[in-house]
Design a protein around this motif. Structure first.
Motif, PDB file in Angstrom:
ATOM      1  N   VAL A  80      36.942  32.638  69.853  1.00 35.74           N
ATOM      2  CA  VAL A  80      37.186  32.893  71.270  1.00 35.74           C
ATOM      3  C   VAL A  80      38.255  33.972  71.408  1.00 35.74           C
ATOM      4  CG1 VAL A  80      37.957  31.906  73.455  1.00 35.74           C
ATOM      5  CG2 VAL A  80      36.574  30.526  71.884  1.00 35.74           C
ATOM      6  N   SER A  81      37.852  35.123  71.921  1.00 38.37           N
ATOM      7  CA  SER A  81      38.810  36.194  72.208  1.00 38.37           C
ATOM      8  C   SER A  81      39.323  36.032  73.637  1.00 38.37           C
ATOM      9  CB  SER A  81      38.151  37.562  72.031  1.00 38.37           C
ATOM     10  OG  SER A  81      37.748  37.769  70.687  1.00 38.37           O
ATOM     11  N   LYS A  82      40.494  36.593  73.897  1.00 37.11           N
ATOM     12  CA  LYS A  82      41.101  36.483  75.228  1.00 37.11           C
ATOM     13  C   LYS A  82      41.459  37.875  75.739  1.00 37.11           C
ATOM     14  CE  LYS A  82      43.071  31.875  74.448  1.00 37.11           C
ATOM     15  NZ  LYS A  82      42.197  31.179  75.424  1.00 37.11           N
ATOM     16  N   VAL A  98      34.178  40.751  82.648  1.00 25.42           N
ATOM     17  CA  VAL A  98      34.566  41.534  81.477  1.00 25.42           C
ATOM     18  C   VAL A  98      33.492  41.349  80.416  1.00 25.42           C
ATOM     19  CG1 VAL A  98      36.300  41.898  79.688  1.00 25.42           C
ATOM     20  CG2 VAL A  98      37.007  41.209  81.988  1.00 25.42           C
ATOM     21  N   ARG A  99      32.939  42.461  79.924  1.00 31.20           N
ATOM     22  CA  ARG A  99      31.958  42.410  78.844  1.00 31.20           C
ATOM     23  C   ARG A  99      32.495  43.156  77.620  1.00 31.20           C
ATOM     24  NH1 ARG A  99      28.075  45.759  79.983  1.00 31.20           N
ATOM     25  NH2 ARG A  99      29.102  46.518  81.882  1.00 31.20           N
ATOM     26  N   LEU A 100      32.208  42.636  76.449  1.00 31.63           N
ATOM     27  CA  LEU A 100      32.403  43.379  75.209  1.00 31.63           C
ATOM     28  C   LEU A 100      31.046  43.868  74.742  1.00 31.63           C
ATOM     29  CD1 LEU A 100      34.900  41.376  72.958  1.00 31.63           C
ATOM     30  CD2 LEU A 100      35.386  43.129  74.659  1.00 31.63           C
ATOM     31  N   THR A 101      30.963  45.151  74.399  1.00 30.41           N
ATOM     32  CA  THR A 101      29.718  45.686  73.874  1.00 30.41           C
ATOM     33  C   THR A 101      29.987  46.465  72.600  1.00 30.41           C
ATOM     34  OG1 THR A 101      29.653  47.850  74.979  1.00 30.41           O
ATOM     35  CG2 THR A 101      28.902  45.945  76.259  1.00 30.41           C
ATOM     36  N   PHE A 114      31.104  37.895  77.022  1.00 30.03           N
ATOM     37  CA  PHE A 114      31.600  38.214  78.359  1.00 30.03           C
ATOM     38  C   PHE A 114      32.504  37.101  78.873  1.00 30.03           C
ATOM     39  CE2 PHE A 114      28.393  35.223  79.377  1.00 30.03           C
ATOM     40  CZ  PHE A 114      28.574  34.794  80.683  1.00 30.03           C
ATOM     41  N   ALA A 115      33.237  37.409  79.960  1.00 30.82           N
ATOM     42  CA  ALA A 115      34.011  36.430  80.723  1.00 30.82           C
ATOM     43  C   ALA A 115      33.856  36.779  82.192  1.00 30.82           C
ATOM     44  CB  ALA A 115      35.482  36.456  80.319  1.00 30.82           C
ATOM     45  N   LEU A 116      33.879  35.772  83.041  1.00 25.45           N
ATOM     46  CA  LEU A 116      33.612  35.959  84.465  1.00 25.45           C
ATOM     47  C   LEU A 116      34.532  35.048  85.254  1.00 25.45           C
ATOM     48  CD1 LEU A 116      31.652  37.183  86.627  1.00 25.45           C
ATOM     49  CD2 LEU A 116      30.147  35.240  86.187  1.00 25.45           C
ATOM     50  N   LEU A 143      36.814  34.857  76.620  1.00 22.69           N
ATOM     51  CA  LEU A 143      35.436  35.300  76.481  1.00 22.69           C
ATOM     52  C   LEU A 143      34.638  34.243  75.730  1.00 22.69           C
ATOM     53  CD1 LEU A 143      37.348  38.128  76.230  1.00 22.69           C
ATOM     54  CD2 LEU A 143      35.047  39.053  76.413  1.00 22.69           C
ATOM     55  N   LYS A 144      33.328  34.220  75.974  1.00 20.90           N
ATOM     56  CA  LYS A 144      32.474  33.238  75.315  1.00 20.90           C
ATOM     57  C   LYS A 144      32.596  33.388  73.796  1.00 20.90           C
ATOM     58  CE  LYS A 144      30.786  31.710  79.209  1.00 20.90           C
ATOM     59  NZ  LYS A 144      31.147  30.366  79.709  1.00 20.90           N
ATOM     60  N   PRO A 145      32.639  32.267  73.056  1.00 17.93           N
ATOM     61  CA  PRO A 145      32.800  32.356  71.607  1.00 17.93           C
ATOM     62  C   PRO A 145      31.639  33.104  70.963  1.00 17.93           C
ATOM     63  CG  PRO A 145      32.218  30.122  72.263  1.00 17.93           C
ATOM     64  CD  PRO A 145      32.521  30.875  73.516  1.00 17.93           C
ATOM     65  N   VAL A 146      31.947  33.838  69.906  1.00 14.89           N
ATOM     66  CA  VAL A 146      30.945  34.675  69.269  1.00 14.89           C
ATOM     67  C   VAL A 146      31.295  34.831  67.798  1.00 14.89           C
ATOM     68  CG1 VAL A 146      32.143  36.861  69.751  1.00 14.89           C
ATOM     69  CG2 VAL A 146      29.652  36.853  69.523  1.00 14.89           C
TER      70      VAL A 146
END
Length: 333
Positions: A80-82, A98-101, A114-116, A143-146
């Protein structure tokens, strides 16, 4: 596990050192930002990849983007990133996505996580509080765990938008978000080392043998996006159809499908509406049962409007039905 920190600098760079510059970037995203995203819960049903996210470049175009330098080595994201943001809105109600791509050398922008957040829920989902327009707020989003590797030669992108439709219902008014880079940073959860990791061995899987089935109509998963140019109305339609098949052990013929239609027009949040229609039917030579239902959801600045119906049939005749017509105050939604 470890943490790798990047700063969101005002010049659009995602860097491992903060920028002393005074640029405060702003964003007011088109309401259709988000149409290239995934379903809220993609099941991966093995038909086609209609539930997953597509190339994010179109959504990135409606977002505030911060790009890292090219990765010298693989970047193993794990957990989980913040992200911490210092943001002000020009309206008492707003949202941020917020999206990471993963940016490939050919320009492809691949969805990672992503986080919303509805900003009125910044302190509590139970007790939302309107924003004070123009006042900066300190936020932390998880952000959602990945578990995914950003390969060497690729870049990491943080894309921030003020709208993420159709996953999130738009705020009552179009909003402008202003960010203070001095309070904006990304703490990435990374795998610091593979030392000590051991392979995992799984036992052979167990499953029940399926009974014989005759498929009369194949299953399908469809997703389409249309825009009517004169009205600027965009509609996203998602169809999940289980097809038509017969369970040979009982002779029962089953058909089931679900259709979701999301629509929004131009820059008008009050034009947002969605309709979900479902059909289930079970048939044998001497018996037939069917259930149809539909719910439509719309809004204005103050309220949501939920209207729906459900009808149950036996041998084609209705034996039970119910109608719904509800008004729900928005209450910071």
């Amino acid at each position: 596990m470890g943490v790798r920190t990047f700063w969101l600098n005002g010049d659009g760079r995602l860097a491992e050192a903060p920028d002393a510059g005074g640029i405060k970037p702003v964003i007011s995203s088109p309401l259709t930002t988000g149409v290239q995203g995934q379903e809220w819960c993609p099941y991966g049903q093995g038909r086609i990849s209609a539930e997953g996210a597509r190339d994010q470049r179109a959504d990135d175009g409606g977002s505030l983007c911060f790009d890292s330098a090219m990765m010298d080595t693989d970047l193993p994201l794990t957990g989980v990133s913040k992200i911490r943001l210092r943001v002000a809105a020009d309206k008492p109600q707003a949202q941020v996505c917020v999206r990471l791509t993963d940016l490939a050398p050919d320009g492809t922008s691949s969805f990672v996580t992503f986080a919303l957040l509805n900003l009125t829920h910044r302190d509590s989902h139970e007790f939302p509080v309107p924003l004070t327009p123009g006042r900066f707020e300190e936020l932390e989003l998880s952000l959602k765990p990945v578990a995914q590797v950003i390969p060497a030669g690729h870049r990491l992108r943080v894309a921030i938008s003020s709208s993420y439709w159709p996953m999130a219902w738009p705020s009552p008014e179009r909003t402008i978000l202003t960010f203070d880079p001095s309070g904006c940073r990304l703490d990435l959860a990374v795998l610091a080392s593979e030392e000590g990791l051991v392979p995992v061995a799984f036992a052979e899987p167990l499953w029940a043998e399926p009974g014989p089935v005759t498929v009369k109509e194949p299953a399908r998963q469809l997703r389409s996006l249309t825009t009517d140019l004169p009205t600027e109305r965009t509609e996203l339609t998602a169809m999940s159809d289980d097809g038509r098949f017969i369970l040979e052990d009982t002779g029962t013929e089953i058909t089931s499908w679900r259709r979701k239609v999301y629509g929004v027009s131009g820059d008008d949040p009050a034009s947002c509406a969605t309709t979900v229609t479902c059909h289930e039917e079970f048939t044998r030579p001497d018996w037939n049962a069917r259930v149809d239902c539909e719910i439509s959801f719309s809004c204005d600045r103050d309220n949501f409007y939920a209207r729906g119906w459900v009808k149950a049939y036996e041998r084609g005749a209705i034996f039970a039905e119910r109608n719904y017509d509800e008004v729900i105050p928005r209450d910071c939604m």
